[in-house]
Design an enzyme around this catalytic site. Structure first.
Site, PDB file in Angstrom:
ATOM      1  N   HIS A   1      -7.472   7.903   3.149  1.00 27.76           N
ATOM      2  CA  HIS A   1      -6.120   8.177   2.649  1.00 27.76           C
ATOM      3  C   HIS A   1      -6.164   8.722   1.228  1.00 27.76           C
ATOM      4  O   HIS A   1      -7.069   8.413   0.454  1.00 27.76           O
ATOM      5  CB  HIS A   1      -5.191   6.960   2.780  1.00 27.76           C
ATOM      6  CG  HIS A   1      -5.383   5.846   1.814  1.00 27.76           C
ATOM      7  ND1 HIS A   1      -5.382   4.523   2.197  1.00 27.76           N
ATOM      8  CD2 HIS A   1      -5.547   5.824   0.465  1.00 27.76           C
ATOM      9  CE1 HIS A   1      -5.533   3.756   1.136  1.00 27.76           C
ATOM     10  NE2 HIS A   1      -5.633   4.517   0.077  1.00 27.76           N
TER      11      HIS A   1
ATOM     12  N   GLU B   1      -1.748   7.637   5.088  1.00 26.82           N
ATOM     13  CA  GLU B   1      -2.699   6.985   5.982  1.00 26.82           C
ATOM     14  C   GLU B   1      -3.088   7.916   7.139  1.00 26.82           C
ATOM     15  O   GLU B   1      -2.387   8.914   7.393  1.00 26.82           O
ATOM     16  CB  GLU B   1      -2.058   5.704   6.545  1.00 26.82           C
ATOM     17  CG  GLU B   1      -1.707   4.658   5.483  1.00 26.82           C
ATOM     18  CD  GLU B   1      -2.913   3.841   5.018  1.00 26.82           C
ATOM     19  OE1 GLU B   1      -4.033   4.382   4.946  1.00 26.82           O
ATOM     20  OE2 GLU B   1      -2.732   2.644   4.710  1.00 26.82           O
TER      21      GLU B   1
ATOM     22  N   ASP C   1       2.236   7.322  -5.905  1.00 29.25           N
ATOM     23  CA  ASP C   1       2.776   6.345  -4.953  1.00 29.25           C
ATOM     24  C   ASP C   1       3.156   5.033  -5.633  1.00 29.25           C
ATOM     25  O   ASP C   1       2.880   4.831  -6.826  1.00 29.25           O
ATOM     26  CB  ASP C   1       1.756   6.082  -3.824  1.00 29.25           C
ATOM     27  CG  ASP C   1       0.343   5.819  -4.342  1.00 29.25           C
ATOM     28  OD1 ASP C   1       0.197   5.554  -5.553  1.00 29.25           O
ATOM     29  OD2 ASP C   1      -0.600   5.870  -3.556  1.00 29.25           O
TER      30      ASP C   1
ATOM     31  N   ASN D   1     -10.489   4.696   4.353  1.00 30.14           N
ATOM     32  CA  ASN D   1     -10.117   5.327   5.628  1.00 30.14           C
ATOM     33  C   ASN D   1      -9.682   6.782   5.446  1.00 30.14           C
ATOM     34  O   ASN D   1      -9.119   7.384   6.347  1.00 30.14           O
ATOM     35  CB  ASN D   1      -9.000   4.526   6.319  1.00 30.14           C
ATOM     36  CG  ASN D   1      -7.706   4.495   5.500  1.00 30.14           C
ATOM     37  OD1 ASN D   1      -7.634   5.072   4.418  1.00 30.14           O
ATOM     38  ND2 ASN D   1      -6.690   3.828   6.013  1.00 30.14           N
TER      39      ASN D   1
HETATM   40  C1  GLP Z   1      -4.826   2.831  -3.255  1.00 29.43           C
HETATM   41  C2  GLP Z   1      -4.068   4.010  -3.835  1.00 29.43           C
HETATM   42  C3  GLP Z   1      -4.861   5.289  -3.734  1.00 29.43           C
HETATM   43  C4  GLP Z   1      -6.272   5.065  -4.221  1.00 29.43           C
HETATM   44  C5  GLP Z   1      -6.942   4.044  -3.344  1.00 29.43           C
HETATM   45  C6  GLP Z   1      -8.390   3.785  -3.720  1.00 29.43           C
HETATM   46  O1  GLP Z   1      -4.660   2.651  -1.905  1.00 29.43           O
HETATM   47  N1  GLP Z   1      -2.808   4.213  -3.242  1.00 29.43           N
HETATM   48  O2  GLP Z   1      -4.210   6.303  -4.486  1.00 29.43           O
HETATM   49  O3  GLP Z   1      -6.981   6.261  -4.204  1.00 29.43           O
HETATM   50  O4  GLP Z   1      -6.209   2.845  -3.473  1.00 29.43           O
HETATM   51  O5  GLP Z   1      -8.451   2.831  -4.728  1.00 29.43           O
HETATM   52  P1  GLP Z   1      -9.732   2.470  -5.565  1.00 29.43           P
HETATM   53  O6  GLP Z   1      -9.917   3.576  -6.542  1.00 29.43           O
HETATM   54  O7  GLP Z   1      -9.407   1.175  -6.216  1.00 29.43           O
HETATM   55  O8  GLP Z   1     -10.859   2.364  -4.608  1.00 29.43           O
END
Ligand code: GLP
Length: 247
Positions: free
Chosen positions: A138, A143, A67, A136
């Site tokens: 995702h 989402e 993404d 949440n």
């Molecule tokens: C973002 C990314 C996700 C990731 C999530 C969790 O929203 N788009 O791909 O898994 O954050 O991030 P973190 O690993 O910093 O908790």
């Protein structure tokens, strides 16, 4: 779904990193699905170490990222393009032409960018997809409410996600409101998936992932129907697995 409970983040990174290293040793032209966020940084450090020590090469590796924020210039310090270069690509010998990260600066060109990335993914087989998880549920930026049949699309980020990601920006207003993300159906097309989560803020998401209902309210639950998923968590992220009551 296999779950591996590790002592701490370092152990997660070593064990999950070893999976990727072993894949690149047995298949030097592997295709990797890559994630951003704080969770995979330890894995990327393991990959850089193995590369520097001559264990693996990225000469023929292809990568596809999950993404990217919409409306951020590629060179913005918080773009996922910058993140990937800083934490992995600039430190190994991957070829720039083998790196794929979706990009939408101008929203008017969003639909075309989604179609292009989807087409690329249709003609690709990802050997190993690395995933983090949002609090949440995702994955990528899919989402809650995203259909399981969704292909690459432009998503409106939830307030929760923008709040969670605020720590990387100087204020909430600066966090983009939209992102382009690989869709759920494209994520589960990977041959193998490893998901990593560490720390207490991820505990509820991990409990729901393992034991909650499968459905669009909790996007990561799609992984329960994939035949080859391993979840690496630390003790804090595993702390709510038993005894949670679901609505
Ligand atoms: C973002 C990314 C996700 C990731 C999530 C969790 O929203 N788009 O791909 O898994 O954050 O991030 P973190 O690993 O910093 O908790």
């Amino acid at each position: 779904m296999e779950i591996i409970i590790c002592k701490d983040y370092e152990e997660i990174s070593k064990k999950a990193g070893k999976e990727v290293i072993d894949l690149l040793k047995s298949k030097p032209a592997a295709t990797l699905g890559l994630a951003t966020g704080s969770s995979p940084i330890g894995i990327y450090n393991e990959l850089i170490r193995a590369y520097r020590e001559g264990e693996i090469t990225f000469e023929s590796v292809k990568s596809f990222n999950l993404d990217e924020y919409v409306g951020l210039d590629r060179n913005h310090p918080q773009s996922y393009y910058s993140f990937m270069h800083e934490h992995l690509f600039d430190k190994v010998n991957i070829k720039e032409e083998n790196i794929h990260i979706p990009y939408v600066f101008d929203l008017n060109k969003g639909f075309a960018a989604c179609k292009k990335y989807s087409k690329l993914l249709e003609n690709t087989e990802i050997d190993l997809q690395i995933l983090g998880i949002g609090s949440n549920g995702h994955i990528g930026f899919n989402e809650p409410g995203t259909p399981f049949t969704q292909r690459t699309f432009i998503v409106n980020l939830t307030d929760k996600t923008r709040q969670d990601n605020k720590r990387f920006f100087s204020s909430l207003e600066e966090v983009p409101t939209k992102a382009i993300t690989m869709g759920l159906v494209e994520i589960v097309q990977a041959k193998r998936i490893i998901l990593i989560a560490s720390g207490a803020p991820k505990a509820m998401a991990i409990a729901k992932l393992l034991n909650g209902p499968i459905g669009t309210k909790f996007p990561a639950s799609i992984l329960r129907s994939h035949p080859n998923v391993t979840i690496f968590v630390d003790k804090a992220a595993a702390s709510l697995i038993e005894g949670v009551i679901y609505e």
